[in-house]
Write a protein that holds these residues in place. Structure first.
Motif, PDB file in Angstrom:
ATOM      1  N   MET A  11       0.844  -1.191   0.000  1.00 15.60           N
ATOM      2  CA  MET A  11       0.000   0.000   0.000  1.00 15.60           C
ATOM      3  C   MET A  11       0.878   1.240   0.000  1.00 15.60           C
ATOM      4  O   MET A  11       1.710   1.427   0.876  1.00 15.60           O
ATOM      5  CB  MET A  11      -0.913  -0.017   1.242  1.00 15.60           C
ATOM      6  N   ASP A  12       0.688   2.051  -1.007  1.00 20.54           N
ATOM      7  CA  ASP A  12       1.366   3.334  -1.095  1.00 20.54           C
ATOM      8  C   ASP A  12       0.324   4.370  -1.508  1.00 20.54           C
ATOM      9  O   ASP A  12      -0.818   4.023  -1.820  1.00 20.54           O
ATOM     10  CB  ASP A  12       2.544   3.274  -2.067  1.00 20.54           C
ATOM     11  N   PRO A  13       0.670   5.659  -1.510  1.00 20.88           N
ATOM     12  CA  PRO A  13      -0.323   6.683  -1.850  1.00 20.88           C
ATOM     13  C   PRO A  13      -0.946   6.496  -3.244  1.00 20.88           C
ATOM     14  O   PRO A  13      -2.142   6.748  -3.420  1.00 20.88           O
ATOM     15  CB  PRO A  13       0.467   7.991  -1.760  1.00 20.88           C
ATOM     16  N   ARG A  16      -3.531   3.661  -2.901  1.00 21.57           N
ATOM     17  CA  ARG A  16      -4.654   4.169  -2.103  1.00 21.57           C
ATOM     18  C   ARG A  16      -5.527   5.103  -2.927  1.00 21.57           C
ATOM     19  O   ARG A  16      -6.745   4.965  -2.958  1.00 21.57           O
ATOM     20  CB  ARG A  16      -4.132   4.878  -0.855  1.00 21.57           C
ATOM     21  N   ASP A  17      -4.902   6.024  -3.650  1.00 19.71           N
ATOM     22  CA  ASP A  17      -5.658   6.966  -4.480  1.00 19.71           C
ATOM     23  C   ASP A  17      -6.326   6.258  -5.652  1.00 19.71           C
ATOM     24  O   ASP A  17      -7.430   6.631  -6.062  1.00 19.71           O
ATOM     25  CB  ASP A  17      -4.751   8.085  -4.972  1.00 19.71           C
ATOM     26  N   ILE A  19      -7.510   3.178  -5.621  1.00 22.16           N
ATOM     27  CA  ILE A  19      -8.687   2.503  -5.083  1.00 22.16           C
ATOM     28  C   ILE A  19      -9.790   3.526  -4.808  1.00 22.16           C
ATOM     29  O   ILE A  19     -10.962   3.288  -5.114  1.00 22.16           O
ATOM     30  CB  ILE A  19      -8.338   1.694  -3.820  1.00 22.16           C
ATOM     31  N   LEU A  20      -9.412   4.672  -4.258  1.00 22.94           N
ATOM     32  CA  LEU A  20     -10.381   5.740  -4.013  1.00 22.94           C
ATOM     33  C   LEU A  20     -11.029   6.189  -5.326  1.00 22.94           C
ATOM     34  O   LEU A  20     -12.257   6.342  -5.409  1.00 22.94           O
ATOM     35  CB  LEU A  20      -9.709   6.914  -3.304  1.00 22.94           C
ATOM     36  N   ARG A  45     -13.507   8.071   1.190  1.00 24.67           N
ATOM     37  CA  ARG A  45     -12.192   7.998   1.839  1.00 24.67           C
ATOM     38  C   ARG A  45     -12.317   7.473   3.267  1.00 24.67           C
ATOM     39  O   ARG A  45     -11.519   6.639   3.706  1.00 24.67           O
ATOM     40  CB  ARG A  45     -11.514   9.371   1.838  1.00 24.67           C
ATOM     41  N   LEU A  48     -12.894   3.769   3.037  1.00 21.64           N
ATOM     42  CA  LEU A  48     -11.643   3.127   2.632  1.00 21.64           C
ATOM     43  C   LEU A  48     -10.690   3.028   3.817  1.00 21.64           C
ATOM     44  O   LEU A  48     -10.034   1.998   4.012  1.00 21.64           O
ATOM     45  CB  LEU A  48     -11.001   3.892   1.475  1.00 21.64           C
ATOM     46  N   LEU A  49     -10.635   4.060   4.623  1.00 26.98           N
ATOM     47  CA  LEU A  49      -9.770   4.037   5.804  1.00 26.98           C
ATOM     48  C   LEU A  49     -10.159   2.894   6.740  1.00 26.98           C
ATOM     49  O   LEU A  49      -9.292   2.228   7.313  1.00 26.98           O
ATOM     50  CB  LEU A  49      -9.821   5.374   6.535  1.00 26.98           C
ATOM     51  N   HIS A  51     -11.414   0.017   5.821  1.00 24.90           N
ATOM     52  CA  HIS A  51     -10.881  -1.198   5.197  1.00 24.90           C
ATOM     53  C   HIS A  51      -9.366  -1.296   5.401  1.00 24.90           C
ATOM     54  O   HIS A  51      -8.844  -2.372   5.682  1.00 24.90           O
ATOM     55  CB  HIS A  51     -11.192  -1.217   3.699  1.00 24.90           C
ATOM     56  N   LEU A  52      -8.671  -0.174   5.233  1.00 21.53           N
ATOM     57  CA  LEU A  52      -7.218  -0.180   5.392  1.00 21.53           C
ATOM     58  C   LEU A  52      -6.825  -0.494   6.835  1.00 21.53           C
ATOM     59  O   LEU A  52      -5.830  -1.185   7.081  1.00 21.53           O
ATOM     60  CB  LEU A  52      -6.625   1.152   4.939  1.00 21.53           C
TER      61      LEU A  52
END
Length: 174
Positions: A11-13, A16-17, A19-20, A45, A48-49, A51-52
């Motif tokens: 997972m990196d930015p 993450r972006d 998936i968003l 977002r 998603l947080l 889930h993360l």
């Protein structure tokens, strides 16, 4: 060109972006992924947080499909049951294929990849998911081997005077 699936990608930015963006685009196209269009990116977002966080805690795993350009094109979360009597099956949440890739068989590919991943987890014998009634999703999942095992009428309110069934589907892996 088929998607390239990765279980538990780093997972990196950018991921993450990606998936968003996928989640927002699927929602805006009318996809039943926990929101009703138009959904704010901040609301997505926040979900998603969650889930993360579950991933960081070891309660969930992420399956991502990338297209030939390296963009996030599909995703699903496999979430382990925490109830001690139900640890032999897991949940499949937030199953998404980008609208630009729908109709190419990538949804079936994503579900097959999720089943393959689940078969590799110790003690997992089935995948369970729920879907929003009224969109034909239960027919799609049924064509992929899932069986409808329950239905809660009117459990999902997408708008005033627009309630949908919550359809429970199960895929035995053994």
């Amino acid at each position: 060109m088929p998607l390239t699936f990765t279980l538990d990608p780093s997972m990196d930015p950018a991921l993450r972006d990606g998936i968003l963006d996928l989640w927002a685009d699927v929602t805006d196209a009318g996809g039943a992924v926990g929101f009703v269009a138009p959904a704010s990116r901040e609301a997505i977002r926040a979900e998603l947080l969650k889930h993360l966080t579950a991933m960081a805690d070891g309660r969930a795993r992420l399956l991502v499909g990338h297209d030939e350009d390296g963009r996030v094109a599909a995703a699903a979360f496999l979430t382990f049951n925490t109830h001690r009597l139900m640890t032999h099956w897991l949940w499949l949440y937030t199953v998404m294929v980008h609208p630009r890739h729908q109709g190419k068989g990538y949804g079936r590919d994503l579900l097959a990849a999720a089943a393959g991943a689940a078969r590799g987890f110790d003690g997992i014998e089935a995948i369970r998911l729920t879907c929003r009634g009224g969109l034909g999703l239960e027919r799609f999942y049924g064509s992929c081997g899932y069986k409808e095992v329950g239905r809660v009428p009117g459990a999902i309110r997408v708008a005033p005077d627009d309630d949908r069934d919550d359809v429970i589907m199960l895929l035995p892996l053994t």
